[in-house]
Design a protein around this motif. Structure first.
Motif, mmCIF file in Angstrom:
data_model
loop_
_atom_site.group_PDB
_atom_site.id
_atom_site.type_symbol
_atom_site.label_atom_id
_atom_site.label_comp_id
_atom_site.label_asym_id
_atom_site.label_seq_id
_atom_site.Cartn_x
_atom_site.Cartn_y
_atom_site.Cartn_z
ATOM 1 N N VAL A 153 0.871 -1.179 0.000
ATOM 2 C CA VAL A 153 0.000 0.000 0.000
ATOM 3 C C VAL A 153 0.902 1.221 0.000
ATOM 4 N N ALA A 154 0.784 2.046 -1.012
ATOM 5 C CA ALA A 154 1.665 3.206 -1.144
ATOM 6 C C ALA A 154 1.339 4.257 -0.086
ATOM 7 N N PRO A 155 2.339 4.978 0.400
ATOM 8 C CA PRO A 155 2.076 6.073 1.356
ATOM 9 C C PRO A 155 1.249 7.165 0.696
ATOM 10 N N HIS A 156 0.343 7.792 1.484
ATOM 11 C CA HIS A 156 -0.514 8.814 0.886
ATOM 12 C C HIS A 156 -0.498 10.128 1.657
ATOM 13 N N THR A 157 0.136 10.185 2.805
ATOM 14 C CA THR A 157 0.261 11.464 3.511
ATOM 15 C C THR A 157 1.720 11.914 3.442
ATOM 16 N N HIS A 158 1.922 13.180 3.742
ATOM 17 C CA HIS A 158 3.286 13.723 3.705
ATOM 18 C C HIS A 158 4.190 12.994 4.699
ATOM 19 N N GLU A 199 3.805 9.919 5.971
ATOM 20 C CA GLU A 199 4.066 8.548 5.510
ATOM 21 C C GLU A 199 5.106 8.530 4.407
ATOM 22 N N ARG A 200 4.999 9.476 3.465
ATOM 23 C CA ARG A 200 5.979 9.510 2.362
ATOM 24 C C ARG A 200 7.374 9.803 2.886
ATOM 25 N N VAL A 247 5.855 1.706 8.808
ATOM 26 C CA VAL A 247 5.780 3.065 8.264
ATOM 27 C C VAL A 247 4.495 3.747 8.722
ATOM 28 N N ALA A 248 3.372 3.056 8.593
ATOM 29 C CA ALA A 248 2.085 3.663 8.928
ATOM 30 C C ALA A 248 1.993 3.997 10.413
ATOM 31 N N GLU A 249 2.445 3.083 11.274
ATOM 32 C CA GLU A 249 2.334 3.312 12.720
ATOM 33 C C GLU A 249 3.222 4.461 13.170
ATOM 34 N N LEU A 250 4.449 4.510 12.660
ATOM 35 C CA LEU A 250 5.350 5.587 13.055
ATOM 36 C C LEU A 250 4.845 6.932 12.536
ATOM 37 N N ALA A 251 4.340 6.939 11.307
ATOM 38 C CA ALA A 251 3.803 8.186 10.754
ATOM 39 C C ALA A 251 2.589 8.655 11.545
ATOM 40 N N ARG A 252 1.715 7.722 11.913
ATOM 41 C CA ARG A 252 0.520 8.094 12.684
ATOM 42 C C ARG A 252 0.908 8.631 14.060
ATOM 43 N N ALA A 253 1.902 7.986 14.683
ATOM 44 C CA ALA A 253 2.344 8.446 15.998
ATOM 45 C C ALA A 253 2.904 9.859 15.918
ATOM 46 N N LEU A 291 13.264 5.261 5.424
ATOM 47 C CA LEU A 291 13.536 3.842 5.614
ATOM 48 C C LEU A 291 14.141 3.227 4.362
ATOM 49 N N ARG A 292 13.611 3.620 3.206
ATOM 50 C CA ARG A 292 14.117 3.053 1.953
ATOM 51 C C ARG A 292 15.557 3.478 1.697
ATOM 52 N N GLU A 293 15.876 4.723 2.034
ATOM 53 C CA GLU A 293 17.254 5.207 1.852
ATOM 54 C C GLU A 293 18.229 4.417 2.735
ATOM 55 N N VAL A 294 17.855 4.273 3.997
ATOM 56 C CA VAL A 294 18.760 3.616 4.937
ATOM 57 C C VAL A 294 18.917 2.133 4.610
ATOM 58 N N LEU A 295 17.825 1.502 4.214
ATOM 59 C CA LEU A 295 17.863 0.065 3.910
ATOM 60 C C LEU A 295 18.322 -0.211 2.487
ATOM 61 N N GLU A 296 18.402 0.855 1.682
ATOM 62 C CA GLU A 296 18.871 0.729 0.300
ATOM 63 C C GLU A 296 18.051 -0.307 -0.459
ATOM 64 N N GLY A 297 16.728 -0.167 -0.364
ATOM 65 C CA GLY A 297 15.858 -1.141 -1.006
ATOM 66 C C GLY A 297 14.812 -0.489 -1.876
ATOM 67 N N ALA A 298 13.913 -1.329 -2.388
ATOM 68 C CA ALA A 298 12.823 -0.878 -3.234
ATOM 69 C C ALA A 298 11.752 -0.219 -2.371
ATOM 70 N N PRO A 299 10.738 0.412 -2.989
ATOM 71 C CA PRO A 299 9.644 0.996 -2.211
ATOM 72 C C PRO A 299 9.042 -0.024 -1.244
ATOM 73 N N LEU A 300 8.752 0.432 -0.021
ATOM 74 C CA LEU A 300 8.343 -0.471 1.050
ATOM 75 C C LEU A 300 6.838 -0.517 1.273
ATOM 76 N N GLY A 301 6.160 0.605 1.081
ATOM 77 C CA GLY A 301 4.747 0.659 1.407
ATOM 78 C C GLY A 301 4.526 0.947 2.884
ATOM 79 N N VAL A 302 3.279 1.314 3.233
ATOM 80 C CA VAL A 302 3.016 1.779 4.591
ATOM 81 C C VAL A 302 3.010 0.650 5.618
ATOM 82 N N HIS A 303 2.847 -0.607 5.165
ATOM 83 C CA HIS A 303 2.808 -1.714 6.116
ATOM 84 C C HIS A 303 4.165 -2.376 6.294
#
Length: 641
Positions: free
Chosen positions: A519-524, A526-527, A584-590, A533-545
């Motif tokens: 599920v793609a991020p949709h708030t600022h 979340e994005r 991603v979603a939980e940290l963004a919501r917090a 996270l993607r930069e640090v992990l050097e991976g593909a898009p992760l999604g909010v979950h």
């Protein structure tokens, strides 16, 4: 020690009393059972089957499965098979156990027939007259690879089994490798059955409601052989059925039953039917074995059935029972599998040295019910047997009263970045939550830590717990490293055919649930979080979950994530901020829900600091405590400037 025939013969002082009962069938007496054992022995001998030949029984649960297994074990060597096996499984078990012949129902024309034809095995058909007593059948040779025996040949083949002859061949569960063959002798089985019957003082008027599979040691010895050996009776059901269970209780009036925890949990869940269907019924006791019984389930079951629940401990290699809690008035200790039962017990360290009482180590057993060793597995035997002790692979401690407490299987302990976690402890903590009906914690692969921790949860009917809420609940009773990174909700916990939960392979069976849809991020926010996270992990898009640690994160990378979020969002997050809401979603919501207008700050998991803090002030770094994050002074300070 006697043979099975001698054991059952000695117990039948009243041959006309019921032995086997079944739904919609006429009951069989102990005399009927003895006659059935003789008829099967005669049919096998007439077909040239000698007493050390291996005969597989592939019959659905019920009275005929019970008598076929007992009859073959009494006169040859029985290899019980699960009728639900697939082609490859049938082939493996038949070849591995070196089976000579197979017994199947007359109407069975499925996979087992195909495999026996392929392997050229002798096939016997079970012909059942439903008007006959339960468990009575005729045996007919459908195809024979053996030479039929004439009168002289029968006499030559007629040797009776001795106590040391193998009566039963079973396979271990095979959680981490190929299942191993466990040969059990007449002496092993009769010793275990006598021990089992002695501890709850089984009497001829006791009746067991048998809901366990009859291709598993628990059902064969605990629920079948032991009650018959005491002269009592056995209700042979088609297997556990939560809708039919209390109807069977009302129809047959059993004084006890034995089952595994998943069955007890299902009975508790449907307990509102008990007094409605069987208002006058009373159990004398209930027994639990095959895996750990959570204390919450034990308490609920005792309350429902108004009978003592005896948690016990058994294994295939020990012909089932090794320990049991006693009947009242002797103490029963919740969480304990009880006292040693007719076996010697030692607690060993990794080197096989005996440890003092109270120390945590591996439990080892020796006694007349213990197998002589796995067949054709010399390496496994070398590891499993030490100076006559059978090493069970279970990690335990014994208290000052000799009660045994199992903390888990050694191979199930989760090594989470150097921190050892017993999944059973996590199970029991989750089951304390009012919305959780069943829970099983298990290891899952995690790139950074080697092993991660996950849990599968079955919610109670009508309840809808959330993953983040359950993690917060666990933090009130468990250290942070014992809290699962992932909690998935399922309708049912996957089980083996025996009913056991395959804890070491659950990550494979639940792979789809553990990898939620993208599920793609949709708030600022979340994005921003997902991007960092993607930069640090050097991976593909992760999604909010996406879960930070499951995606390969560790504490070092976590510090980098927090540093970048603080910089980009002008925050003062503590380093521990990523541990409680790790998606991603939980940290963004917090972050978004943190109060800005109030003169207080709130930690990510809801811990509130009620001290007044000037907006924009710099907060000290926090640490994990209780349900969430807390500073050294008791609150978490992080806020937008």
């Amino acid at each position: 020690m006697p043979t099975i025939v001698e054991l059952l013969g000695a117990s039948s002082r009243q041959p006309d009393t019921p032995a086997l009962l079944a739904p919609n069938r006429r009951s069989a007496t102990h005399a009927d059972l003895s006659g059935q054992l003789r008829r099967v022995a005669s049919a096998l001998r007439s077909a040239g089957v000698r007493h050390r030949a291996r005969v597989a029984v592939c019959v659905p649960n019920g009275p005929e499965a019970a008598t076929a297994t007992l009859s073959v074990a009494a006169s040859a060597t029985c290899v019980p098979l699960n009728p639900a096996y697939q082609t490859a499984e049938f082939r493996y078990y038949l070849e591995d156990a070196r089976v000579d012949a197979v017994i199947v129902p007359e109407a069975e024309h499925g996979l087992i027939r195909d495999v026996t034809t392929e392997l050229g095995l002798t096939v016997f058909e079970m012909v059942v007259d439903l008007a006959a007593a339960a468990g009575c059948f005729e045996l007919r040779a459908a195809r024979s690879a053996m030479r039929p025996a004439g009168t002289a040949q029968v006499a030559a083949a007629e040797g009776s089994p001795a106590p040391d002859d193998v009566a039963l061949i079973l396979h271990t569960s095979g959680t981490t490798a190929r299942p191993k063959i466990v040969p059990l002798s007449h002496a092993n089985l009769t010793a275990s059955a006598r021990s089992f019957a002695a501890h709850p003082a089984l009497l001829p008027d006791d009746r067991c409601l048998n809901v366990m599979p009859l291709f598993h040691i628990h059902g064969l010895v605990g629920a079948l052989l032991a009650p018959l050996a005491s002269g009592g009776s056995n209700v042979c059901t088609p297997g556990f059925d939560e809708q039919a269970f209390f109807g069977w209780v009302a129809d047959f009036g059993p004084t006890w039953y034995t089952a595994m925890p998943t069955i007890h949990q299902a009975i508790v869940a449907h307990g509102d039917a008990y007094r409605r269907i069987a208002p006058q019924h009373r159990f004398r006791f209930v027994r639990s074995s095959s895996s750990a019984l959570p204390p919450t389930t034990l308490a609920a079951l005792e309350s429902l059935l108004e009978a003592p629940v005896l948690e016990a401990y058994g294994m295939t290699e020990t012909s089932h029972q090794m320990a049991t809690n006693p009947l009242p008035p002797r103490p029963r200790k919740p969480g304990s599998v009880g006292l040693p039962a007719s076996v010697e017990v030692a607690i060993l360290d990794d080197a096989g040295r005996e440890m003092p009482q109270g120390a945590i180590g591996e439990i080892a057993i020796r006694g007349p019910s213990v197998t002589a060793g796995h067949e054709r597995y010399p390496e496994a035997n070398a590891n499993a047997f030490t100076r006559g002790w059978f090493r069970t692979g279970d990690q335990v401690r014994m208290d000052a009263d000799d009660y045994i407490f199992i903390s888990g299987r050694l191979k199930e302990i989760v090594n989470r970045g150097g921190e050892k976690v017993s999944p059973r402890e996590v199970d029991e903590a989750l089951l304390e939550h009012p919305d959780v009906a069943q829970a099983v914690a298990f290891a899952m692969p995690q790139p950074s830590l080697g092993e991660g921790l996950a849990a599968a949860v079955v919610p109670k009917r009508g309840s809808h717990p959330e993953e983040a809420g359950l993690r917060g609940f666990l933090l009130s009773s468990l250290a942070g490293f014992k809290v699962p990174s992932r909690i998935v909700f399922v309708d049912a916990i996957p089980k083996r055919p025996t009913g056991k939960v395959p804890r070491t392979s659950l990550h494979e069976k639940l792979a789809h649930a553990l990898a939620p849809a993208f599920v793609a991020p949709h708030t600022h926010t979340e994005r921003t979080v997902e991007s960092v996270l993607r930069e640090v992990l050097e991976g593909a898009p992760l999604g909010v979950h996406a879960h930070f640690f499951a995606a390969g994160g560790d504490s070092l990378r976590g510090a980098q994530v927090i540093a970048r979020l603080n910089e980009r969002l002008s925050l003062e997050l503590p380093v521990t901020a990523l541990f409680q809401p790790p998606t991603v979603a939980e940290l963004a919501r917090a972050i978004d829900e943190a109060p800005e207008s109030e003169h207080r700050t709130r930690g990510i998991a809801g811990c509130t600091d009620r001290r007044h803090v000037q907006r924009g002030s710099r907060a000290p770094a926090g640490r994990m405590r209780g349900h969430g994050l807390a500073s050294r002074r008791g609150g978490t300070h992080w806020m937008r400037p």
